[in-house]
Enzyme design. Structure first.
Site, mmCIF file in Angstrom:
data_model
loop_
_atom_site.group_PDB
_atom_site.id
_atom_site.type_symbol
_atom_site.label_atom_id
_atom_site.label_comp_id
_atom_site.label_asym_id
_atom_site.label_seq_id
_atom_site.Cartn_x
_atom_site.Cartn_y
_atom_site.Cartn_z
ATOM 1 N N TYR A 71 -13.053 -6.640 4.351
ATOM 2 C CA TYR A 71 -11.803 -6.747 3.597
ATOM 3 C C TYR A 71 -11.592 -8.218 3.236
ATOM 4 O O TYR A 71 -11.664 -9.087 4.105
ATOM 5 C CB TYR A 71 -10.606 -6.235 4.415
ATOM 6 C CG TYR A 71 -9.304 -6.469 3.689
ATOM 7 C CD1 TYR A 71 -8.937 -5.642 2.622
ATOM 8 C CD2 TYR A 71 -8.478 -7.539 4.005
ATOM 9 C CE1 TYR A 71 -7.775 -5.877 1.911
ATOM 10 C CE2 TYR A 71 -7.309 -7.781 3.308
ATOM 11 C CZ TYR A 71 -6.963 -6.950 2.255
ATOM 12 O OH TYR A 71 -5.819 -7.193 1.537
ATOM 13 N N ASP A 79 -14.966 -15.770 5.470
ATOM 14 C CA ASP A 79 -13.545 -15.492 5.305
ATOM 15 C C ASP A 79 -12.936 -15.405 6.704
ATOM 16 O O ASP A 79 -13.055 -14.386 7.376
ATOM 17 C CB ASP A 79 -13.383 -14.178 4.525
ATOM 18 C CG ASP A 79 -11.929 -13.775 4.356
ATOM 19 O OD1 ASP A 79 -11.055 -14.376 5.015
ATOM 20 O OD2 ASP A 79 -11.668 -12.838 3.562
ATOM 21 N N LYS A 137 -3.288 -16.588 6.859
ATOM 22 C CA LYS A 137 -2.543 -15.865 7.889
ATOM 23 C C LYS A 137 -1.905 -16.773 8.963
ATOM 24 O O LYS A 137 -0.793 -17.212 8.758
ATOM 25 C CB LYS A 137 -3.417 -14.776 8.490
ATOM 26 C CG LYS A 137 -3.660 -13.656 7.466
ATOM 27 C CD LYS A 137 -4.069 -12.336 8.071
ATOM 28 C CE LYS A 137 -3.835 -11.189 7.113
ATOM 29 N NZ LYS A 137 -5.015 -10.758 6.377
ATOM 30 N N TYR A 158 0.820 -1.218 0.000
ATOM 31 C CA TYR A 158 0.000 0.000 0.000
ATOM 32 C C TYR A 158 0.853 1.266 0.000
ATOM 33 O O TYR A 158 0.578 2.212 0.731
ATOM 34 C CB TYR A 158 -0.951 -0.009 1.217
ATOM 35 C CG TYR A 158 -1.660 -1.333 1.361
ATOM 36 C CD1 TYR A 158 -2.628 -1.722 0.421
ATOM 37 C CD2 TYR A 158 -1.351 -2.211 2.399
ATOM 38 C CE1 TYR A 158 -3.249 -2.950 0.523
ATOM 39 C CE2 TYR A 158 -1.980 -3.439 2.505
ATOM 40 C CZ TYR A 158 -2.928 -3.803 1.564
ATOM 41 O OH TYR A 158 -3.550 -5.017 1.661
HETATM 42 C C1 PLP Z 1 -5.370 -10.686 4.958
HETATM 43 C C2 PLP Z 1 -6.727 -11.050 4.550
HETATM 44 C C3 PLP Z 1 -6.991 -11.489 3.240
HETATM 45 C C4 PLP Z 1 -5.919 -11.557 2.173
HETATM 46 O O1 PLP Z 1 -4.910 -12.457 2.468
HETATM 47 P P1 PLP Z 1 -3.478 -12.342 1.727
HETATM 48 O O2 PLP Z 1 -2.715 -13.522 2.222
HETATM 49 O O3 PLP Z 1 -2.896 -11.023 2.161
HETATM 50 O O4 PLP Z 1 -3.753 -12.379 0.267
HETATM 51 C C5 PLP Z 1 -8.285 -11.830 2.932
HETATM 52 N N1 PLP Z 1 -9.268 -11.776 3.850
HETATM 53 C C6 PLP Z 1 -9.049 -11.367 5.116
HETATM 54 C C7 PLP Z 1 -10.178 -11.348 6.095
HETATM 55 C C8 PLP Z 1 -7.772 -10.977 5.511
HETATM 56 O O5 PLP Z 1 -7.560 -10.558 6.755
#
Ligand code: PLP
Length: 439
Positions: A159, A260, A289, A27
């Site tokens: 996000y 997600d 993550k 970013y």
């Molecule tokens: C970080 C994140 C993503 C994207 O993951 P990357 O490994 O950075 O591509 C998608 N959804 C959520 C909720 C996130 O916190």
């Protein structure tokens, strides 16, 4: 810039100059606005910085490297898992081949996630796992003869990653992807879920959700949300009641539900997966993550038997996705070790301890002028300002307190490694407060 001799260590000032000349950071403009700190090594909860003037400084990591390093850095068991796997193979292609680390990981994920989730697609980053989740949902409907069901619905403030389709379900205004409004597929949005983990269900909001899902059901493939905690879209918490409501509405109107859990997974909110707060299961779940304890890049998309069988009944019965580094053995091996390590200990107790520590150490921040809200859930602490944060000033203030934080928008927040001791938690709280004063 003049070449440098390979093999000789770069002096810090030279390293920073080359970084600014050539390297994009997340970013960021090119060249970057702020000079990045140089990390030489990391151990436990501490990042060791190399100082431009020579010497070192240690910072307590308040970020877990963006939710990932739940066991801290250089954990002997995780290091060993990578070394052991490296001795066997670091990678082989996954097309037509398989191996124990990936199979064990997939079976383990099925075992520890809600029961209906039975099949696992291993991706190489969170954004890709969201792409795969979306592809699964659209393809499911296409395969069972409903190709017009290809839109997604979400709530604002979310996000889901930075690649194009995930960007289309990120918050369209507050987020960092406003520039792409005209390019992205147009998805359906409802307002942000009413704030507060303990807040009672807002009947007006529930009715709005119900109405929209019912009205658009013919074109809706799926609802996708981050359960309980909206992360990079604003660090907001909502009641699990809304997840139960979404499950009920999706079932009633024939729409798939995607959670997600890339940020919330592996204990961060106090439940192993945030879906457990609601006692329900989505049809598709994304993990990432913390999946490897912050060691290597890996993510997973899990789906139900129904979704997988639907896809397999289609005219094109394959899921056409296959990253080169799919199922990477090193990443899978360290993910297995990280999950073992997490589940072997009383992690609920540790997350609870961090929750209490953050509540105590952030209590004073509420009285700081310009602070709008202080909130804590599980191992996540958030101070929200009533103005955009001065990132440089806030970061410097935290660094002066000996803590690494990465504020953004109007938020100064922390999600420390689960191994963070009580003294370090107090220090993190003091640093967040100092950043709020400065920023
Ligand atoms: C970080 C994140 C993503 C994207 O993951 P990357 O490994 O950075 O591509 C998608 N959804 C959520 C909720 C996130 O916190």
């Amino acid at each position: 810039m003049a070449p440098f001799s390979p093999g000789t260590p770069l002096p810090v000032d030279r390293l920073v100059a080359l970084d600014r000349a050539h390297v994009w950071h997340p970013y960021s403009p090119m060249p970057g606005k702020a000079t990045p700190y140089v990390v030489e090594s990391a151990s436990g909860v501490r990042l060791r910085l190399a100082e431009p003037a020579g010497g070192h400084r240690e910072l307590v990591d308040g970020m877990s490297s963006w939710w990932a390093a739940i066991h801290g850095y250089g954990h002997p068991e995780l290091d060993q898992a990578v070394r052991d796997q490296l001795g066997r193979m670091s990678h082989v292609m996954f097309g037509g081949l398989t191996h124990e680390p990936a199979v064990r990981l997939a079976a383990r994920l099925v075992e520890i996630t809600p029961e209906p989730l039975q099949h696992v697609f291993l991706a190489d980053s969170g954004s890709v796992s969201v792409e795969v989740a979306m592809k699964m949902c659209l393809q499911y409907w296409q395969s069972i003869g409903r190709p017009e069901k290809r839109r997604l619905l979400t709530w604002r403030g979310g996000y889901h990653g930075d690649t194009f389709h995930p960007m289309s379900v990120c918050d369209p205004e507050g987020g960092m992807h406003q520039l792409w409004g005209g390019v992205l597929p147009r998805q359906l949005f409802v307002g942000e879920p009413p704030a507060g983990f303990d807040a009672p269900l807002d009947a007006g909001y529930a009715a709005e959700l119900d109405e929209l899902i019912e009205r658009e059901a013919d074109e809706l493939a799926a609802v996708i949300v981050e359960p309980v905690v909206q992360g990079a879209g604003g660090m907001r918490f909502h009641s699990p009641e809304y997840l139960r409501l979404l499950r009920e509405l999706c079932d009633r109107h024939g729409v798939l539900l995607v959670f997600d859990e890339i940020a919330t997974g592996f204990g961060r909110t106090g439940a192993l997966f945030a879906a457990e707060h609601a006692g329900i299961s989505p049809d598709v779940m994304c993990l990432g993550k913390a999946i490897t304890g912050g060691y290597l890049t890996l993510a997973a998309t899990l789906c139900t038997g129904e979704v997988a069988n639907g896809i397999s009944r289609g005219e094109v019965p394959v899921l056409a996705h296959g990253p080169t580094f799919m199922g990477n053995p090193l990443a899978a091996a360290v993910a297995n070790a990280s999950i073992d390590l997490l589940l072997r200990q009383d992690w609920q107790q540790e997350v609870k301890r961090i929750e209490t520590g953050l509540r105590d150490s952030l209590a004073g921040a509420a009285g700081v002028p310009g602070v709008r809200d202080v909130r804590v859930l599980g191992a996540i602490g958030v101070v929200q300002l009533d103005h955009p944060v001065d990132m440089a000033a806030a970061t410097e203030a935290a660094v002066r307190e000996g803590v690494w934080l990465r504020p953004f928008r109007d938020l100064i927040y922390t999600m420390p490694p689960y191994i963070t001791g009580d003294e370090d938690l107090a220090r993190i709280g003091a640093a967040v407060t100092a950043a709020a004063v400065a920023g």
